[in-house]
Design a protein around this motif. Sequence first.
Motif, PDB file in Angstrom:
ATOM      1  N   ALA A 115       3.311   5.735 -13.179  1.00 57.91           N
ATOM      2  CA  ALA A 115       3.506   4.485 -12.639  1.00 57.91           C
ATOM      3  C   ALA A 115       3.371   3.368 -12.939  1.00 57.91           C
ATOM      4  O   ALA A 115       3.978   2.286 -12.927  1.00 57.91           O
ATOM      5  CB  ALA A 115       2.552   5.204 -11.587  1.00 57.91           C
ATOM      6  N   LEU A 116       2.840   2.985 -14.243  1.00 55.59           N
ATOM      7  CA  LEU A 116       2.428   2.394 -15.064  1.00 55.59           C
ATOM      8  C   LEU A 116       3.693   1.850 -15.839  1.00 55.59           C
ATOM      9  O   LEU A 116       4.408   0.815 -15.775  1.00 55.59           O
ATOM     10  CB  LEU A 116       1.307   2.325 -16.301  1.00 55.59           C
ATOM     11  CG  LEU A 116       0.127   2.572 -16.355  1.00 55.59           C
ATOM     12  CD1 LEU A 116      -0.547   2.910 -16.938  1.00 55.59           C
ATOM     13  CD2 LEU A 116      -0.511   0.981 -15.693  1.00 55.59           C
ATOM     14  N   SER A 117       4.371   3.326 -16.018  1.00 56.28           N
ATOM     15  CA  SER A 117       5.961   3.093 -16.517  1.00 56.28           C
ATOM     16  C   SER A 117       7.261   2.562 -15.413  1.00 56.28           C
ATOM     17  O   SER A 117       7.930   1.510 -16.274  1.00 56.28           O
ATOM     18  CB  SER A 117       6.547   4.414 -16.575  1.00 56.28           C
ATOM     19  OG  SER A 117       5.848   4.970 -18.352  1.00 56.28           O
ATOM     20  N   ALA A 120       0.733  -1.160  -0.088  1.00 54.23           N
ATOM     21  CA  ALA A 120       0.646   0.029   0.083  1.00 54.23           C
ATOM     22  C   ALA A 120       0.658   0.975   0.000  1.00 54.23           C
ATOM     23  O   ALA A 120       1.083   1.632   0.869  1.00 54.23           O
ATOM     24  CB  ALA A 120      -0.897   0.152   1.128  1.00 54.23           C
ATOM     25  N   PHE A 121       0.817   1.969  -0.762  1.00 56.74           N
ATOM     26  CA  PHE A 121       1.095   3.112  -1.078  1.00 56.74           C
ATOM     27  C   PHE A 121       0.712   4.480  -1.422  1.00 56.74           C
ATOM     28  O   PHE A 121      -0.331   4.477  -1.490  1.00 56.74           O
ATOM     29  CB  PHE A 121       2.287   3.287  -2.558  1.00 56.74           C
ATOM     30  CG  PHE A 121       3.198   2.358  -3.294  1.00 56.74           C
ATOM     31  CD1 PHE A 121       4.244   2.506  -2.462  1.00 56.74           C
ATOM     32  CD2 PHE A 121       2.340   0.856  -3.229  1.00 56.74           C
ATOM     33  CE1 PHE A 121       4.989   1.568  -3.451  1.00 56.74           C
ATOM     34  CE2 PHE A 121       3.920   0.130  -2.841  1.00 56.74           C
ATOM     35  CZ  PHE A 121       5.047   0.444  -3.463  1.00 56.74           C
ATOM     36  N   ILE A 153       7.229  15.221  -1.631  1.00 59.72           N
ATOM     37  CA  ILE A 153       7.244  13.675  -1.857  1.00 59.72           C
ATOM     38  C   ILE A 153       8.200  13.183  -2.260  1.00 59.72           C
ATOM     39  O   ILE A 153       8.699  12.859  -2.813  1.00 59.72           O
ATOM     40  CB  ILE A 153       5.727  13.495  -1.781  1.00 59.72           C
ATOM     41  CG1 ILE A 153       5.506  13.231  -3.452  1.00 59.72           C
ATOM     42  CG2 ILE A 153       4.692  14.502  -1.441  1.00 59.72           C
ATOM     43  CD1 ILE A 153       4.615  13.332  -3.635  1.00 59.72           C
ATOM     44  N   GLU A 154       8.170  11.319  -1.878  1.00 57.82           N
ATOM     45  CA  GLU A 154       8.868  10.726  -1.798  1.00 57.82           C
ATOM     46  C   GLU A 154       8.238  10.026  -2.816  1.00 57.82           C
ATOM     47  O   GLU A 154       6.713   9.285  -2.581  1.00 57.82           O
ATOM     48  CB  GLU A 154       9.616  10.283  -0.771  1.00 57.82           C
ATOM     49  CG  GLU A 154      10.533  10.473  -0.242  1.00 57.82           C
ATOM     50  CD  GLU A 154      11.729  11.164  -0.364  1.00 57.82           C
ATOM     51  OE1 GLU A 154      12.062  10.279  -1.670  1.00 57.82           O
ATOM     52  OE2 GLU A 154      11.974  12.906  -0.107  1.00 57.82           O
ATOM     53  N   VAL A 155       8.492   9.560  -4.184  1.00 56.28           N
ATOM     54  CA  VAL A 155       8.350   8.827  -4.659  1.00 56.28           C
ATOM     55  C   VAL A 155       8.779   7.427  -5.447  1.00 56.28           C
ATOM     56  O   VAL A 155      10.013   7.390  -5.311  1.00 56.28           O
ATOM     57  CB  VAL A 155       7.725   9.314  -6.403  1.00 56.28           C
ATOM     58  CG1 VAL A 155       6.366  10.148  -6.255  1.00 56.28           C
ATOM     59  CG2 VAL A 155       8.568   9.232  -7.035  1.00 56.28           C
ATOM     60  N   LEU A 185       3.667   6.563  -5.824  1.00 57.27           N
ATOM     61  CA  LEU A 185       4.188   5.091  -7.596  1.00 57.27           C
ATOM     62  C   LEU A 185       4.442   6.298  -7.888  1.00 57.27           C
ATOM     63  O   LEU A 185       3.353   7.514  -8.494  1.00 57.27           O
ATOM     64  CB  LEU A 185       3.114   4.598  -7.367  1.00 57.27           C
ATOM     65  CG  LEU A 185       3.266   3.505  -6.318  1.00 57.27           C
ATOM     66  CD1 LEU A 185       2.000   3.011  -6.958  1.00 57.27           C
ATOM     67  CD2 LEU A 185       4.446   2.638  -6.566  1.00 57.27           C
ATOM     68  N   TYR A 186       5.224   6.244  -8.627  1.00 60.42           N
ATOM     69  CA  TYR A 186       5.882   6.832 -10.812  1.00 60.42           C
ATOM     70  C   TYR A 186       6.610   5.639 -11.008  1.00 60.42           C
ATOM     71  O   TYR A 186       7.331   5.009 -11.232  1.00 60.42           O
ATOM     72  CB  TYR A 186       6.337   8.420 -10.422  1.00 60.42           C
ATOM     73  CG  TYR A 186       6.674   9.558 -10.639  1.00 60.42           C
ATOM     74  CD1 TYR A 186       5.852   9.977 -10.631  1.00 60.42           C
ATOM     75  CD2 TYR A 186       8.258  10.171 -11.480  1.00 60.42           C
ATOM     76  CE1 TYR A 186       5.577  11.297 -11.220  1.00 60.42           C
ATOM     77  CE2 TYR A 186       8.154  11.203 -12.264  1.00 60.42           C
ATOM     78  CZ  TYR A 186       6.969  11.712 -12.154  1.00 60.42           C
ATOM     79  OH  TYR A 186       6.546  12.871 -13.256  1.00 60.42           O
TER      80      TYR A 186
END
Length: 389
Positions: A325-327, A243-244, A298-300, A271-272
């Motif tokens: 995020a998909l990438s 969980a993010f 923020i941290e991703v 997420l990134y």
Amino acid sequence: MLDNDALRRALDRLAERWERSANPTFRLFEDDRVAALDLGDRPLVLIGATPYARAFVAQAGALEIIAICDNNAAGKKLGPFDIVAESALADLKQQHPRLLAAMMVESKGAAAHFGAYCDAWHIEWLGLIHAFRRAGFAYPAVQAKFYDRLVESAWGRRDRWQSFAGALDDELSRGVFYSVLLFRLTGERRYLEAAHLASAAAGEPAWLRPTTTHVYVDGGAYDGDTVVKFIEKFGPAYDQIYAFEPDEANFALLEERTKHLPGIQRFRQGLYSDRRTLRFAAGNDQGSYVSEGGDIAIEVTAIDQVVDRPVTAIKLDVEGSEASALSGGASQISRNRPGLCISAYHQTDDLFDLPAQIASIAPGYKLSLRQFTPWLYDTNLYCHQGARP
């Protein structure tokens, strides 16, 4: 069930109207009642003391704004303008026979209530999208990503409508797609209301393959609500949940809500495409987004950099960073072909661009669409049953 034939004919009529026009403009797509209304040289009352109203007032220039109507804030001011209750609208209409109301509200209840009230007093009115389009004003920064270029994006991709509809896996999804297009072109929310009712009645498509143990990635876990819903739906049939959630307050709620549940790893990260620090503008529930001018850092991270187990399910509701995020999860998606539930509304072009991106990562997914609110938000794309072609 949506009447797909009728929706398709409505789209065809809009296209035909465009082709027949000697001087086509996007106003051709609007209903006759709306298309005939102009803001200039008419006294205006704005409905709702909202961020939209503040943005509208800030750009009003020579427009003649008489008052702001908001039952919850009556007696206060918004800028130089008095805020009045709806009971004052009748008097305003008598004082200004050409009074025009401009809706600055999004919620179905408020828009329907004030629309009916204006109709009862013979006050012509424009909806939120129509008011901003007609004025040529910029939306508030937080909401701009949802609204900017809605009609341009939909109409500019009309050569892809048929192929996109054909790629969808079920009739409801096609109806939702046609409804979303009609809403974006016309600004008439009735199309989304019908799509919402049909989607709510049908529920989510079967987007996960049957399995005894799920490994679930929840991007944008908020306060843990979607983690809990996943567990409620699949019971003990999960092995691990990642969980993010980057927002500090939401993350604290996530921890509290899920602390008693086994097999959950929680990350105070977004997420990134890779691991980095981004600026983030914290807004309302729909309004947080990545922005260079954001008020917090923020941290991703990327799914592929954190999750080392074969994933069976990915949900992404990451405020406009879905493509990135998909990438960042391309390796997991191409290798393991998990079921995907992706928000397809945060960026204007996401409805078309995200399916194309997923197809480039892992061809062969079946696609479904659902609309889970009667407004612009919550158009969800499901990618499922993706056996290797």
